[in-house]
Structure formats: C-alpha cells, structure tokens
Design a protein around this motif. Structure first.
Motif, PDB file in Angstrom:
ATOM      1  N   ASP A 169     -31.246 190.658   8.992  1.00 52.68           N
ATOM      2  CA  ASP A 169     -32.293 191.233   9.935  1.00 52.68           C
ATOM      3  C   ASP A 169     -32.148 189.783  10.912  1.00 52.68           C
ATOM      4  O   ASP A 169     -32.669 190.389  12.025  1.00 52.68           O
ATOM      5  CB  ASP A 169     -33.596 191.315   9.423  1.00 52.68           C
ATOM      6  N   ILE A 170     -31.688 188.846  10.812  1.00 60.32           N
ATOM      7  CA  ILE A 170     -31.647 187.750  11.515  1.00 60.32           C
ATOM      8  C   ILE A 170     -30.188 186.950  11.214  1.00 60.32           C
ATOM      9  O   ILE A 170     -29.694 186.527   9.853  1.00 60.32           O
ATOM     10  CB  ILE A 170     -32.789 186.579  11.549  1.00 60.32           C
ATOM     11  N   LEU A 171     -29.446 186.725  12.442  1.00 59.34           N
ATOM     12  CA  LEU A 171     -27.983 186.297  12.009  1.00 59.34           C
ATOM     13  C   LEU A 171     -28.263 184.860  12.918  1.00 59.34           C
ATOM     14  O   LEU A 171     -28.393 184.875  14.162  1.00 59.34           O
ATOM     15  CB  LEU A 171     -27.094 187.173  12.550  1.00 59.34           C
ATOM     16  N   LEU A 172     -27.966 183.678  12.323  1.00 57.84           N
ATOM     17  CA  LEU A 172     -27.731 182.279  12.839  1.00 57.84           C
ATOM     18  C   LEU A 172     -26.426 181.911  12.926  1.00 57.84           C
ATOM     19  O   LEU A 172     -25.432 181.888  11.789  1.00 57.84           O
ATOM     20  CB  LEU A 172     -28.411 181.377  11.967  1.00 57.84           C
ATOM     21  N   LEU A 173     -25.839 181.877  14.201  1.00 55.99           N
ATOM     22  CA  LEU A 173     -24.245 181.249  14.419  1.00 55.99           C
ATOM     23  C   LEU A 173     -24.491 179.988  15.364  1.00 55.99           C
ATOM     24  O   LEU A 173     -25.013 179.965  16.353  1.00 55.99           O
ATOM     25  CB  LEU A 173     -23.704 182.472  15.398  1.00 55.99           C
ATOM     26  N   ASP A 174     -23.538 178.993  14.562  1.00 57.39           N
ATOM     27  CA  ASP A 174     -23.625 177.966  15.120  1.00 57.39           C
ATOM     28  C   ASP A 174     -21.904 177.691  15.745  1.00 57.39           C
ATOM     29  O   ASP A 174     -21.221 177.541  14.885  1.00 57.39           O
ATOM     30  CB  ASP A 174     -23.840 176.588  14.240  1.00 57.39           C
ATOM     31  N   GLU A 175     -21.747 177.696  16.998  1.00 54.54           N
ATOM     32  CA  GLU A 175     -20.447 177.435  17.331  1.00 54.54           C
ATOM     33  C   GLU A 175     -19.284 178.527  16.898  1.00 54.54           C
ATOM     34  O   GLU A 175     -18.476 178.150  16.230  1.00 54.54           O
ATOM     35  CB  GLU A 175     -19.971 176.259  17.344  1.00 54.54           C
ATOM     36  N   PRO A 176     -19.909 179.848  16.969  1.00 56.39           N
ATOM     37  CA  PRO A 176     -19.119 180.917  16.071  1.00 56.39           C
ATOM     38  C   PRO A 176     -17.316 181.041  16.849  1.00 56.39           C
ATOM     39  O   PRO A 176     -16.751 181.531  16.054  1.00 56.39           O
ATOM     40  CB  PRO A 176     -19.829 182.166  16.294  1.00 56.39           C
ATOM     41  N   THR A 177     -17.532 180.326  18.187  1.00 49.54           N
ATOM     42  CA  THR A 177     -16.123 180.690  18.336  1.00 49.54           C
ATOM     43  C   THR A 177     -14.994 179.633  18.467  1.00 49.54           C
ATOM     44  O   THR A 177     -13.975 179.678  18.961  1.00 49.54           O
ATOM     45  CB  THR A 177     -16.029 181.136  20.066  1.00 49.54           C
ATOM     46  N   ASN A 178     -15.529 178.477  17.869  1.00 51.86           N
ATOM     47  CA  ASN A 178     -14.609 177.265  18.119  1.00 51.86           C
ATOM     48  C   ASN A 178     -13.265 177.510  17.244  1.00 51.86           C
ATOM     49  O   ASN A 178     -12.324 176.812  17.709  1.00 51.86           O
ATOM     50  CB  ASN A 178     -15.252 176.074  17.096  1.00 51.86           C
ATOM     51  N   HIS A 179     -13.060 178.305  16.094  1.00 51.87           N
ATOM     52  CA  HIS A 179     -11.845 178.524  15.702  1.00 51.87           C
ATOM     53  C   HIS A 179     -11.256 179.769  16.126  1.00 51.87           C
ATOM     54  O   HIS A 179     -10.184 180.072  15.248  1.00 51.87           O
ATOM     55  CB  HIS A 179     -12.017 178.232  14.106  1.00 51.87           C
ATOM     56  N   LEU A 180     -11.645 180.349  17.016  1.00 55.99           N
ATOM     57  CA  LEU A 180     -11.088 181.878  17.345  1.00 55.99           C
ATOM     58  C   LEU A 180     -10.172 181.837  18.734  1.00 55.99           C
ATOM     59  O   LEU A 180     -10.439 181.022  19.481  1.00 55.99           O
ATOM     60  CB  LEU A 180     -12.141 182.835  17.871  1.00 55.99           C
ATOM     61  N   ASP A 181      -9.231 182.561  18.763  1.00 61.07           N
ATOM     62  CA  ASP A 181      -8.269 182.883  19.933  1.00 61.07           C
ATOM     63  C   ASP A 181      -9.365 183.911  20.826  1.00 61.07           C
ATOM     64  O   ASP A 181     -10.128 184.459  20.469  1.00 61.07           O
ATOM     65  CB  ASP A 181      -7.218 183.336  19.478  1.00 61.07           C
ATOM     66  N   LEU A 182      -8.667 184.110  21.967  1.00 60.68           N
ATOM     67  CA  LEU A 182      -9.328 185.037  23.030  1.00 60.68           C
ATOM     68  C   LEU A 182      -9.478 186.386  22.406  1.00 60.68           C
ATOM     69  O   LEU A 182     -10.468 186.910  22.578  1.00 60.68           O
ATOM     70  CB  LEU A 182      -8.766 184.948  24.275  1.00 60.68           C
ATOM     71  N   ASP A 183      -8.673 186.872  21.576  1.00 56.50           N
ATOM     72  CA  ASP A 183      -8.490 188.159  21.173  1.00 56.50           C
ATOM     73  C   ASP A 183      -9.790 188.266  19.983  1.00 56.50           C
ATOM     74  O   ASP A 183     -10.506 189.468  20.141  1.00 56.50           O
ATOM     75  CB  ASP A 183      -7.058 188.758  20.456  1.00 56.50           C
ATOM     76  N   ALA A 184      -9.612 187.601  19.248  1.00 53.29           N
ATOM     77  CA  ALA A 184     -10.864 187.479  18.201  1.00 53.29           C
ATOM     78  C   ALA A 184     -12.084 187.013  18.844  1.00 53.29           C
ATOM     79  O   ALA A 184     -13.059 187.969  18.477  1.00 53.29           O
ATOM     80  CB  ALA A 184     -10.467 186.221  17.156  1.00 53.29           C
ATOM     81  N   LEU A 185     -12.223 186.510  19.803  1.00 52.71           N
ATOM     82  CA  LEU A 185     -13.390 186.171  20.522  1.00 52.71           C
ATOM     83  C   LEU A 185     -14.098 187.471  21.269  1.00 52.71           C
ATOM     84  O   LEU A 185     -15.172 187.862  21.214  1.00 52.71           O
ATOM     85  CB  LEU A 185     -13.307 185.153  21.501  1.00 52.71           C
ATOM     86  N   VAL A 186     -13.154 188.249  21.968  1.00 57.41           N
ATOM     87  CA  VAL A 186     -13.410 189.577  22.644  1.00 57.41           C
ATOM     88  C   VAL A 186     -13.858 190.768  21.289  1.00 57.41           C
ATOM     89  O   VAL A 186     -14.939 191.326  21.602  1.00 57.41           O
ATOM     90  CB  VAL A 186     -12.151 190.041  23.207  1.00 57.41           C
ATOM     91  N   TRP A 187     -13.407 190.545  20.246  1.00 55.93           N
ATOM     92  CA  TRP A 187     -13.734 191.195  19.085  1.00 55.93           C
ATOM     93  C   TRP A 187     -14.935 191.005  18.696  1.00 55.93           C
ATOM     94  O   TRP A 187     -16.188 191.846  18.625  1.00 55.93           O
ATOM     95  CB  TRP A 187     -12.844 191.486  18.058  1.00 55.93           C
ATOM     96  N   LEU A 188     -15.376 189.966  18.567  1.00 53.92           N
ATOM     97  CA  LEU A 188     -16.714 189.272  18.168  1.00 53.92           C
ATOM     98  C   LEU A 188     -17.847 189.614  19.165  1.00 53.92           C
ATOM     99  O   LEU A 188     -18.762 189.983  18.698  1.00 53.92           O
ATOM    100  CB  LEU A 188     -16.612 187.596  17.639  1.00 53.92           C
TER     101      LEU A 188
END
Length: 555
Positions: A169-188
């Motif tokens: 019901d609640i999602l905490l994300l701390d810098e979720p894009t740090n290890h991602l490429d642009l394709d994974a970021l767009v999906w996320l």
C-alpha cells in the motif's frame, strides 16, 4: 493517511526534523527532496519504523503493507526468478501455510490454504516476476541464473524487482535509478505511474520525478514543506517564495534600520525617552525573517583544450568486443559485441550514445577510451587527441586505498613524464585545485574507498578537468550526483569547447547537452533520427518484444 505533527527527529546529536508537520494522503506519489545531508534517508527510517520520533506524533495506518528496496547486496545461489518471487510476502506466507496444512492432514485447513494460495497469485507468480526482471534490463537467458553470478549493480536491480513484486500500500524508493540504464528507467517510470498505492521517492533525476510525482516534500532547515506539483513546479514555487522572502527581508531590514536610527537619535533625550524605549521593545518583538539559505551550489568549468584535432577520431570497419578470458582454452575466439562500425567524431560534436541494455554502449566507449582494443578494423586518432574518460564504475579509474591528493599527484607526474597537459603539480597547487571541487582540509588525505558515491564522482570530474581533455567520454556520469551537481555538469558541458560523447539515463542532461544521437543496436552503430520521445517509444517496443520472447520460451 500519513501524519506527522510537530515531529522532532534526531540522528545522533543532529536534529533532522524540528517540530515538523505534514500530511500525505493515500495514493499520492511524493518526491522527497532536499540537499545532501538534510535528512531524506533518516525520514525514510522513521516511515519504515527503523527510527522513532523523539517528539511529536507520527501516524501511519497499521493495515498498510510497506515495500522498499533492501540495501544489502544479496549473496545467494538461488535463481533470479525464484529470488524475485520470494519478494511477494503474501505468496510466501500462503505457500508456508499450504505446507503446514498438508503436514497437519486437516482437510478443511488444506482446502482453505489452497484457496489462499490461488488468491495470492501462485498461478502467475513466475510470469509476474520475469516481467519485472526483463523490464529492469536482464536478458531472457539470465532469468534463472544464480543471483550471485551477477555483478553488484545487477544484484541491486534484482532487489528492486523484489520490492516491486511485494504487494504493498506504500512503496519507499531511495534513488531507484542509480543502477539503471535508460531503457530500464523508462520501463520503471511506466510501472510506477500505474502503481496504485502511496509512493514516496528520493531521486536526483529531474525528469523521472516530473513524470511520476504530483507532490513534492522538501526538507529544509529541519522543517517539512509540502508543495502541490512535481519537481519542476516545486522549483518554480520555491523560486517565487525566495524572491518574496528576500523582498520581505529587505523591507524588514529597512524598518529595523529606521527604528534603530530613531533609538540612536533620541534615547538620550528625556522628552523622547519613552518613544525610544517603545521602539526598543518593538525591535525586540519583531520576528526575524530567516535569511534565505539557498542550497550551496557546486559549479565548475572545463578548461579550454590546448588543441582541437579534426576529426578527433575515425573508425573504419571496426569490430569491438571482449578478448577471451585468461583461463580460456587456446584458440577461443573473442566475444564480438558490435561489428562494421564506420563513424567519425569531429571537433565540437555533442553526441548522445543510445541503445537498449547490453547492446554495446559501454563497450563502444571503452574502445574509444583505449580501455579495450578493437578486435579488428581501424581506429585512427587525430594528432593531439587528449581523452577525458568518466567510467560507469568510478572505481575503474580510482584506487580505493589512495587519497584525492595522491590521485592528483600521480596525474601530475604522468603528465610531466609524457610531456603533455598542465605541469603545475606542486602539492599546494593540487590542494588548491581539489578545493575548487569541495575537497578541502582533511578530505584531501582521506582514502577514496571510504568516500560516498557522490564524492567519488566529484573526484573523477576534478581529475578530468585538470587534464584539459579535448574529447570527453562520459559513461553514466550522473550516478550518485545530486540535482545541483547535475545542473552544474550540464552547464559545464555546454560551455566546453571540445567534443562530448555521452551515455546517460538522465534525460534532462541528454536534452541539455546533445545535439545528435548514435544508436547502438543489434550489433551495429548508426545515427538515430529522432528525439528522446521517439527513443523512449523505441525502448518500450523493445521491452515488449523481450517479454513476448520470454513468454514463448516458457511455452
């Protein structure tokens, strides 16, 4: 809803929140922002129950299920798909109940347990997990590879997939894009837009925040200030507030000066003594408007290159990839990633290198940076080419046991020995240069391995600037950089007179810096005739194709 009322929160002796109040409503998507060290991660610790308030009242609905990314690096030989499935705590509990029910031989309990297992999504658990794994950039062939066979960055992606797998019901994300490429970021980004619960996210990616959040929560001077709108809207509103606050301060300063002048002139005159005394009290009572302390901005610039060869380099029928491992049998062929490259890089170009994960972007950059030898073909460099290389993993160019001063001293010695670049290498000059990148005092003697990711990235930038390159190769330079430093990097790159080749998942930086794009795709390199919106659509199509391929594989 989540409620903080006059909350005081300390971390050690530091007061992180001082009588802070805010209300967050169910289903809101919140960007948590503030300068480094303001207390964003500490507030997360309050939200997830790791820390408790030192004063005031904090409340979160007891029935809310919470998910967040585990920060530890997983060490297990469990397959990637099974590891992510285990993130579904409801499914895991249902599976355990089935085992217990079967052991009890209670027919009614078994019937209820099987029904609960079905309701928890047992039938499609594997496909849900694999959809997350593929979306975050893994290959179909890696779906069941052991977790500990992946590098650290990829294991953290699995931790992210595991958090997304967990019903919440609640999602905490701390810098979720740090290890991602642009394709994974767009999906996320697309996944989080569909997330129905309350999302609270720390991120230094402006466009990512803008696309997802509708509320911005700013930690400033130990207070929480809520703004309706995404990060760009927050910036606009805060700028307006600062202008108004500065004007109010100026008016207050004039009023204080007028009162003080009256007091100074008349406090010694008996006939005016009472009036002067009343103004002293007015001065004491006047609420001081806190001065506006704008976030300390870090700015720098690249020095003018000594020369600009044109072309910088040319690649003719070049094949790139990786040599066989040292322990491979004799005659093992190299691993080819991209072949048939026929491209030239000219003085002053601003090239963004695009490509879905695993297509060879970093391989191309490493080959141009001379970190990899081409397998075949020609790479011809212009006379006087001086490359500045920012590796995706900063430790590729940093020595953990050495200090910033030792890194700079080594650079100076190498430059003098090679007869190139600046020769100013006296210790005080190097200290002064490090100081311009916020390395001062004892920090110049601190081991790099003990520094934060942001500090390491800043040191790599410092080393690049000092070398006065004419070609900058930047492979994900914004990992670990805060928003202010990303802005400073964009400004510096735009003012740089040499050539820039950039791989980044930060779309704001790509838009600000690049005026043309190369696409690394399906074993080749060519121009990409489109903008970043076109590229995002291309990436989503590629991700869909990968999911369909995985579905066919399962059949």
């Amino acid at each position: 809803m989540i409620t903080l009322k006059n909350v005081t929160l300390r971390r050690g002796s530091k007061v992180v929140l001082d009588k802070a109040s805010v209300v967050l409503n169910p289903g809101e998507k919140v960007g948590l922002v503030g300068r480094n060290g303001a207390g964003k991660s500490t507030l997360f610790a309050l939200l997830n129950g790791t820390l408790h308030e030192d004063g005031g009242d904090y409340a979160i609905p007891r029935q809310w299920r919470m998910a967040q990314v585990a920060q530890d690096m997983p060490e297990t030989d469990q397959g990637a798909t099974d590891f992510v499935i285990d993130g579904d705590t409801a499914l895991l509990a249902a599976r355990n109940e089935v085992q217990a029910a079967e052991a009890s031989e209670d027919g009614m309990r078994m019937a209820e347990a099987y029904m609960a297992l079905y309701d928890a999504g047992e039938n499609d658990a594997e496909s849900r997990a694999q959809s997350l794994i593929l979306g975050l950039g893994f290959k179909v062939s890696e779906l069941n590879n052991p977790v500990d066979s992946f590098s650290g960055g990829w294991r953290m992606r699995l931790q992210l997939a595991r958090a997304l797998m967990c019903p919440s019901d609640i999602l905490l994300l701390d810098e979720p894009t740090n290890h991602l490429d642009l394709d994974a970021l767009v999906w996320l980004e697309a996944w989080l837009k569909r997330y129905p619960g309350t999302l609270i996210m720390i991120s230094h990616d402006r466009e990512f925040l803008d696309a997802i959040t509708q509320v911005t929560l700013h930690i400033d001077n130990a207070k929480l200030v809520r703004y309706g709108g995404n990060y760009s809207k927050f910036e606009d509103m805060r700028a307006e507030q600062m202008v108004l606050q500065q004007a109010a301060m100026a008016r207050q300063a004039d009023k204080i000066a007028h009162l003080q002048s009256f007091i100074n002139r008349f406090k010694a005159k008996a006939s005016k003594a009472k009036q002067a005394q009343s103004r002293v009290k007015a001065l004491e009572r006047m609420e001081k408007i806190a001065p506006v302390l704008a976030d300390a901005e870090f700015t720098f610039e690249f020095q003018e290159p000594d020369n600009l060869p044109n072309p910088m380099l040319s690649m003719i029928d070049t094949v790139i990839g990786y040599p066989p491992p040292d322990d491979a049998p004799a005659g093992t062929p190299p691993t080819v990633i991209v072949r048939g490259i026929n491209r030239s890089v000219h003085a002053g170009q601003r090239i963004g290198i695009l490509g879905a994960n695993g297509q060879g972007k970093s391989t191309l950059v490493k080959t141009i940076a001379r970190a990899l030898q081409p397998i075949s073909g020609e790479v011809t460099e212009g006379k006087g080419l001086n490359i500045g290389y920012f590796a995706q993993q900063e430790l590729d160019v940093l020595r953990p046991q050495d200090t910033p001063l030792e890194h700079m001293t080594r650079l100076a010695k190498e430059a003098i020995a090679a007869g190139r670049g600046p020769v100013a290498g006296r210790e005080q000059e190097l200290r002064n240069f490090l100081g311009t990148f916020n390395f001062s005092g004892d920090m110049v003697k601190q081991a790099v391995g003990t520094m934060s990711g942001g500090e390491k990235a800043r040191l790599v930038l410092c080393m690049l600037v000092w070398q006065r390159p004419n070609l900058l190769l930047l492979d994900e330079p914004t990992n670990h950089l805060d928003l202010a430093t990303r802005e400073a990097l964009g400004v510096a790159l735009n003012e740089f007179e040499g050539t820039v080749m950039l791989v980044s998942h930060d779309r704001a930086l790509l838009r600000a810096v690049c005026d043309e794009f190369w696409l690394v795709s399906r074993g080749g390199v060519g121009p990409f005739d489109g903008d970043l919106e076109d590229y995002q659509r291309y990436l989503l199509d590629e991700a869909k194709r990968a999911r369909e391929e995985a579905a066919q594989t399962r059949k």
